[in-house]
Scaffold this active site. Structure first.
Site, PDB file in Angstrom:
ATOM      1  N   VAL A   1     -62.769  -4.287  53.558  1.00  0.00           N
ATOM      2  CA  VAL A   1     -62.961  -5.663  54.023  1.00  0.00           C
ATOM      3  C   VAL A   1     -62.065  -6.616  53.257  1.00  0.00           C
ATOM      4  O   VAL A   1     -61.475  -7.529  53.829  1.00  0.00           O
ATOM      5  CB  VAL A   1     -64.438  -6.100  53.878  1.00  0.00           C
ATOM      6  N   GLU A   2     -61.923  -6.434  51.963  1.00  0.00           N
ATOM      7  CA  GLU A   2     -61.252  -7.419  51.115  1.00  0.00           C
ATOM      8  C   GLU A   2     -59.726  -7.364  51.238  1.00  0.00           C
ATOM      9  O   GLU A   2     -59.106  -8.316  51.701  1.00  0.00           O
ATOM     10  CB  GLU A   2     -61.721  -7.248  49.672  1.00  0.00           C
TER      11      GLU A   2
END
Length: 318
Positions: A125-126
């Site tokens: 996600v990051e």
């Protein structure tokens, strides 16, 4: 109160590569050192990488995107935005003074800043990257190649990229708060109300979890010691499981790293879930769910007065 892990300030300083400070021995909070004395060439490489979006898979997110040094070391959002536009599971903790934390992340899944960089870069996600791709991008930049060759015998490697960023992060400490000056003997650095707020901070038991050089960051604690915080809040998410996500030990359910309170007045919202939008809200939650005590509005106002004395300086500037 069940203390799950604990490490005193002196141990933190030794781990960070500095000696213990001469501070009042009878106070549970100790002043920050003025510097951790990092290698300047490596820290400068780390600073450039910290601001370089090429570390993310699509070149849209850098470390500074979620840890903005102009916003208290966080980003001011309830959830941070990853490289693909998805939201992270928790509110981004501050990078300021992270060098003094005994673990990294809310659930403590990294033992070091280098480990934190490793997990963020590869997080789907990051940043969504692979280290092979990151190394290739950094090595393709002639300025980086030259800088790494000068600072690291092995040149551009994944380990050296992680180390450089962590080295820069170790420079992001905020010493010389008014409370630090008070601890070092300047009795006029804080007001009578702020001094009384500190006394009540200790009297009510806040200091049981928030002490040492980082006023926290050196132990784990259950969120909801004196009440079921998550039952009242509702809408449980996987991130609310805290340390349980790492250990799968039932005793670690809803357990989190205690955050540092340094510069706390400058970086709302609060908690891993960003549920407290103001410092007043956060203090209310702590009294109800961590201390199980009722405080007067005056008591809480005085404690907040004290917390505002923890705002420090970054590179000599407030």
């Amino acid at each position: 109160m069940r203390i799950l892990a604990f490490q005193w300030a002196s141990g933190l300083l030794v781990a960070a590569g500095v000696s213990a400070l001469s501070a009042p021995m009878d106070e549970p909070i100790k002043p920050l050192p003025s510097t951790l004395k990092q290698d300047p060439a490596r820290a400068e490489i780390g600073r450039l990488l910290f601001h370089d979006a090429r570390l993310s898979a699509n070149g849209k997110v850098a470390c500074v995107s979620c840890h903005d040094t102009t916003k208290g070391g966080s980003d001011g959002r309830d959830r941070s935005i990853g490289f693909g536009g998805a939201l992270t599971g928790v509110h981004a903790p501050t990078v300021f003074n992270a060098a003094f934390n005994f673990k990294q992340f809310w659930n403590g899944r990294a033992d070091s800043l280098e480990g934190q960089v490793d997990l963020v870069v590869q997080n789907p996600v990051e940043m969504g990257s692979r280290w092979e791709a990151v190394v290739a991008k950094v090595a393709a930049d002639a300025k980086y190649r030259a800088a790494f060759a000068e600072a690291y015998p092995q040149g551009v490697t994944a380990a050296n990229i992680r180390h450089a960023i962590a080295t820069y992060e170790r420079t992001l400490i905020t010493p010389n708060s008014r409370f630090d000056r008070y601890l070092r003997g300047d009795s006029g650095a804080i007001t009578a109300n702020e001094r009384e707020g500190y006394a009540r901070f200790k009297r009510y038991g806040c200091v049981a979890c928030h002490q040492g050089v980082n006023v926290g960051g050196n132990m784990f604690q259950r969120f909801g010691v004196m009440g079921d915080y998550f039952a009242r809040r509702g809408n449980l998410t996987p991130a609310d499981l805290g340390r349980f996500e790492v250990t799968h030990d039932e005793g670690d359910r809803y357990v989190f790293k205690v955050p540092s309170l340094r510069n706390v007045a400058l970086r709302p919202p609060y908690f891993h879930d960003a549920s407290a939008k103001t410092l007043e809200d956060a203090v209310d939650v702590m009294f109800r769910y961590q201390l199980g005590r009722v405080a007067t509005q005056q008591d809480k106002a005085l404690i907040i007065d004290f917390l505002r004395t923890l705002n420090g300086e970054l590179e000599g500037k407030p």
